[in-house]
Design an enzyme around this catalytic site. Structure first.
Site, PDB file in Angstrom:
ATOM      1  N   HIS A 105      -2.505  -9.544  12.186  1.00 21.99           N
ATOM      2  CA  HIS A 105      -2.216  -8.447  11.318  1.00 21.99           C
ATOM      3  C   HIS A 105      -2.010  -7.667  12.846  1.00 21.99           C
ATOM      4  O   HIS A 105      -2.821  -7.279  13.377  1.00 21.99           O
ATOM      5  CB  HIS A 105      -3.009  -7.672  10.527  1.00 21.99           C
ATOM      6  CG  HIS A 105      -2.705  -6.429  10.294  1.00 21.99           C
ATOM      7  ND1 HIS A 105      -1.633  -5.986   9.824  1.00 21.99           N
ATOM      8  CD2 HIS A 105      -3.409  -5.217  10.522  1.00 21.99           C
ATOM      9  CE1 HIS A 105      -1.421  -4.831   9.543  1.00 21.99           C
ATOM     10  NE2 HIS A 105      -2.675  -4.124  10.121  1.00 21.99           N
ATOM     11  N   CYS A 150      -3.643  -3.459   3.979  1.00 22.66           N
ATOM     12  CA  CYS A 150      -2.568  -4.487   4.650  1.00 22.66           C
ATOM     13  C   CYS A 150      -3.017  -5.911   4.202  1.00 22.66           C
ATOM     14  O   CYS A 150      -2.413  -6.718   4.893  1.00 22.66           O
ATOM     15  CB  CYS A 150      -2.528  -4.430   6.226  1.00 22.66           C
ATOM     16  SG  CYS A 150      -2.158  -2.608   6.892  1.00 22.66           S
ATOM     17  N   GLU A 174       0.709  -1.200  -0.119  1.00 16.36           N
ATOM     18  CA  GLU A 174       0.013  -0.023   0.077  1.00 16.36           C
ATOM     19  C   GLU A 174       0.859   1.291  -0.029  1.00 16.36           C
ATOM     20  O   GLU A 174       0.424   2.370   0.222  1.00 16.36           O
ATOM     21  CB  GLU A 174      -0.970  -0.178   1.097  1.00 16.36           C
ATOM     22  CG  GLU A 174      -0.491  -0.166   2.624  1.00 16.36           C
ATOM     23  CD  GLU A 174      -1.467  -0.265   3.570  1.00 16.36           C
ATOM     24  OE1 GLU A 174      -2.048   0.806   3.567  1.00 16.36           O
ATOM     25  OE2 GLU A 174      -1.564  -1.173   4.409  1.00 16.36           O
TER      26      GLU A 174
HETATM   27  N1  CAA Z   1       1.457   4.104  30.299  1.00 20.57           N
HETATM   28  C1  CAA Z   1       0.724   3.010  29.858  1.00 20.57           C
HETATM   29  N2  CAA Z   1      -0.253   2.998  29.026  1.00 20.57           N
HETATM   30  C2  CAA Z   1      -0.708   4.206  28.709  1.00 20.57           C
HETATM   31  C3  CAA Z   1      -0.140   5.663  28.895  1.00 20.57           C
HETATM   32  C4  CAA Z   1       0.805   5.469  29.872  1.00 20.57           C
HETATM   33  N3  CAA Z   1       1.409   6.576  30.259  1.00 20.57           N
HETATM   34  N4  CAA Z   1      -0.842   6.471  28.381  1.00 20.57           N
HETATM   35  C5  CAA Z   1      -1.819   5.928  27.613  1.00 20.57           C
HETATM   36  N5  CAA Z   1      -1.622   4.652  27.527  1.00 20.57           N
HETATM   37  C6  CAA Z   1      -2.515   3.529  27.100  1.00 20.57           C
HETATM   38  C7  CAA Z   1      -3.909   3.865  26.758  1.00 20.57           C
HETATM   39  O1  CAA Z   1      -4.625   3.584  28.077  1.00 20.57           O
HETATM   40  C8  CAA Z   1      -4.228   3.118  25.481  1.00 20.57           C
HETATM   41  O2  CAA Z   1      -4.422   1.639  25.966  1.00 20.57           O
HETATM   42  P1  CAA Z   1      -5.759   0.892  25.446  1.00 20.57           P
HETATM   43  O3  CAA Z   1      -5.853   1.184  24.057  1.00 20.57           O
HETATM   44  O4  CAA Z   1      -5.655  -0.410  26.032  1.00 20.57           O
HETATM   45  O5  CAA Z   1      -7.070   1.767  26.144  1.00 20.57           O
HETATM   46  C9  CAA Z   1      -3.128   2.946  24.776  1.00 20.57           C
HETATM   47  O6  CAA Z   1      -2.086   3.378  25.569  1.00 20.57           O
HETATM   48  C10 CAA Z   1      -3.141   4.020  23.550  1.00 20.57           C
HETATM   49  O7  CAA Z   1      -3.412   5.303  24.188  1.00 20.57           O
HETATM   50  P2  CAA Z   1      -4.453   6.346  23.396  1.00 20.57           P
HETATM   51  O8  CAA Z   1      -5.657   5.526  23.069  1.00 20.57           O
HETATM   52  O9  CAA Z   1      -4.445   7.601  24.241  1.00 20.57           O
HETATM   53  O10 CAA Z   1      -3.589   6.285  22.191  1.00 20.57           O
HETATM   54  P3  CAA Z   1      -3.511   7.503  20.752  1.00 20.57           P
HETATM   55  O11 CAA Z   1      -5.187   7.863  20.751  1.00 20.57           O
HETATM   56  O12 CAA Z   1      -3.013   8.639  21.257  1.00 20.57           O
HETATM   57  O13 CAA Z   1      -3.194   6.756  19.718  1.00 20.57           O
HETATM   58  C11 CAA Z   1      -4.135   4.862  18.106  1.00 20.57           C
HETATM   59  C12 CAA Z   1      -3.553   5.258  19.516  1.00 20.57           C
HETATM   60  C13 CAA Z   1      -5.298   5.520  17.877  1.00 20.57           C
HETATM   61  C14 CAA Z   1      -3.878   3.408  17.874  1.00 20.57           C
HETATM   62  C15 CAA Z   1      -3.038   5.463  17.012  1.00 20.57           C
HETATM   63  O14 CAA Z   1      -1.713   5.077  17.274  1.00 20.57           O
HETATM   64  C16 CAA Z   1      -3.242   5.332  15.734  1.00 20.57           C
HETATM   65  O15 CAA Z   1      -4.054   6.068  15.079  1.00 20.57           O
HETATM   66  N6  CAA Z   1      -2.590   4.391  14.988  1.00 20.57           N
HETATM   67  C17 CAA Z   1      -2.637   3.943  13.770  1.00 20.57           C
HETATM   68  C18 CAA Z   1      -3.897   3.351  13.186  1.00 20.57           C
HETATM   69  C19 CAA Z   1      -4.046   1.978  13.716  1.00 20.57           C
HETATM   70  O16 CAA Z   1      -2.888   1.245  13.681  1.00 20.57           O
HETATM   71  N7  CAA Z   1      -5.027   1.157  13.913  1.00 20.57           N
HETATM   72  C20 CAA Z   1      -5.114   0.007  14.025  1.00 20.57           C
HETATM   73  C21 CAA Z   1      -6.291  -0.741  13.471  1.00 20.57           C
HETATM   74  S1  CAA Z   1      -6.254  -0.443  11.597  1.00 20.57           S
HETATM   75  C22 CAA Z   1      -5.028  -1.438  10.979  1.00 20.57           C
HETATM   76  O17 CAA Z   1      -4.720  -2.383  11.678  1.00 20.57           O
HETATM   77  C23 CAA Z   1      -4.676  -1.306   9.673  1.00 20.57           C
HETATM   78  C24 CAA Z   1      -3.126  -0.749   9.558  1.00 20.57           C
HETATM   79  O18 CAA Z   1      -1.998  -1.341   9.910  1.00 20.57           O
HETATM   80  C25 CAA Z   1      -3.103   0.706   9.949  1.00 20.57           C
END
Ligand code: CAA
Length: 390
Positions: free
Chosen positions: A231, A109, A77
């Site tokens: 994945h 993916c 991709e």
């Molecule tokens: N210590 C320990 N844990 C902590 C922490 C700390 N200080 N602060 C936050 N966390 C934890 C949160 O509780 C959360 O845990 P849970 O998910 O278990 O609740 C985790 O860390 C992540 O924190 P946030 O939810 O606040 O994170 P975020 O919103 O800033 O970002 C994300 C997370 C949305 C996944 C972001 O990284 C993102 O957009 N990633 C890209 C999209 C992606 O990978 N999506 C996956 C499904 S799609 C897919 O699989 C296709 C692909 O390849 C992209």
């Protein structure tokens, strides 16, 4: 006559960024990346490394089989051309037979999974031949975005033949598709657009549906699998996925507990991902390579489940059996050497590399020489990408 995976080889670039440094630069708690997201290091592709050089480097260890390959599937991709399949550059670099077909497949993916399935059927129809499935991607999001610590880069090369020394696939397969906007990359952008929380929700929704479909065809419960590969956009996504399957299983059996644990069934496949970040189309198969490379595991005849997810979205749940004697056919030492011998970048260097893009003016451009594998994307001339052997 059985067909399946004869060899699997993984490649990742020679540069990386420790996420502890990224967390400090972004004012984030490193534990959010390390524990919350489950990542420690991201692989960084230098300007003279792209999906072609990574895929060719992943495939080079399969050199002794090149003369029997008659089909190349290139799953990505991070496409580099709107018309020409990236696999044709690889075909040239590797000197693959001219009696060959080459195609590029795209669906986020997911596409390597369909490539693997088609390749298996093609080889069944003509057992004298082999097919090469390449999956190669560079995961890019905007600097400073929540997705930034999940970036990564890498490629996997899978040789499919009627000598499946590594794995045979089961016929049962659960599939799912839905038109959703969770993650996408318009043609005019180099970074993906992502609705992070939506994407994780849809990933799990697709998993639930593919699992249900798979179970309609097979009486295998979650405990029946020795290991589960998902994945893995970040390792905690695999944990969430596994927890969902555990819940489904508990509902099904009416008991609170499953016999096996995340540490047993999933963790052994995640070490590489934690050190490379998301490799998009290669990610699921990087997890398989990682699982196979675990020296302390004896996987002969073990049953493995796979969940392939491509945003947008298409997903598939399937399974397979590891072949007896598979350890004789691995590239474990090369994989581990690649991961151990990488140059750490500073955040400033990573940002500089990130901001360099391929010139679009059609003039001659030579790129500086960085550490690469056996191939380089050495420049562009007259809108043509130029690749060289190092
Ligand atoms: N210590 C320990 N844990 C902590 C922490 C700390 N200080 N602060 C936050 N966390 C934890 C949160 O509780 C959360 O845990 P849970 O998910 O278990 O609740 C985790 O860390 C992540 O924190 P946030 O939810 O606040 O994170 P975020 O919103 O800033 O970002 C994300 C997370 C949305 C996944 C972001 O990284 C993102 O957009 N990633 C890209 C999209 C992606 O990978 N999506 C996956 C499904 S799609 C897919 O699989 C296709 C692909 O390849 C992209």
């Amino acid at each position: 006559m059985t067909t399946g995976i004869e060899k699997i080889s993984f490649y990742t670039p020679r540069y990386m960024l420790p996420l502890e440094d990224l967390a400090a630069a972004r004012g984030a708690d490193y534990n959010k990346y390390r524990v919350g997201i489950g990542q420690e290091i991201m692989a960084v592709a230098p300007p003279d490394e792209d999906i072609v050089t990574m895929a060719a480097s992943a495939a080079l260890p399969l050199e002794s089989y090149f003369t029997s390959i008659d089909t190349v599937f290139f799953a990505t991709e991070s496409s580099i051309d709107q018309s020409k399949a990236a696999g044709l550059f690889v075909h040239g670099l590797l000197g693959l037979p001219k009696r060959c077909r080459v195609i590029e497949l795209k669906q986020a993916c997911y596409s390597a999974t369909l490539a693997l399935r088609i390749a298996t059927q093609m080889v069944s129809a003509n057992p004298k031949t082999r097919a090469l499935v390449l999956a190669s991607d560079i995961a890019r999001y905007e600097l400073g975005s929540p997705a930034e610590p999940t970036q990564g880069a890498g490629a996997v090369a899978i040789l499919v033949s009627n000598k499946p020394h590594i794995l045979t696939l089961d016929p049962e397969t659960g599939i799912y598709a839905e038109d959703v906007m969770d993650f996408w990359r318009p043609n005019y952008r180099e970074e993906a657009v992502v609705e992070g929380k939506t994407s994780t929700r849809i990933y799990l929704h697709a998993l639930q549906n593919t699992w249900k479909h798979y179970q309609e065809q097979s009486d295998r419960s979650l405990d029946r699998f020795d290991h589960c590969c998902f994945h893995t956009p970040f390792t905690n996504m695999a944990r969430k996925a596994y927890q969902l399957l555990q819940k489904q299983q508990s509902k099904h059996t009416g008991t609170d507990k499953t016999e096996k644990t995340f540490e047993e069934q999933v963790a052994p496949s995640l070490h590489y991902n934690r050190l490379t970040g998301n490799t998009y189309s290669a990610s699921l198969y990087e997890c398989l390579a990682c699982l196979l490379d675990q020296n302390d595991l004896e996987l002969d005849q073990k049953k493995i489940s796979f969940f392939s997810y491509g945003s947008g979205c298409t997903a598939e749940f399937f399974s397979g059996t590891i072949s007896p004697g598979y350890k004789e056919h691995l590239f474990t030492k090369q994989h581990q050497a690649l991961l151990q011998d990488r140059t750490a970048l500073t955040v400033r260097q990573y940002e500089d590399v990130f901001q360099l893009s391929v010139p679009r003016d059609g003039w001659d451009h030579q790129f500086g020489e960085y550490r690469t594998g056996p191939f380089r994307f050495s420049g562009v001339s007259g809108h043509k990408r130029i690749y060289t052997k190092t």
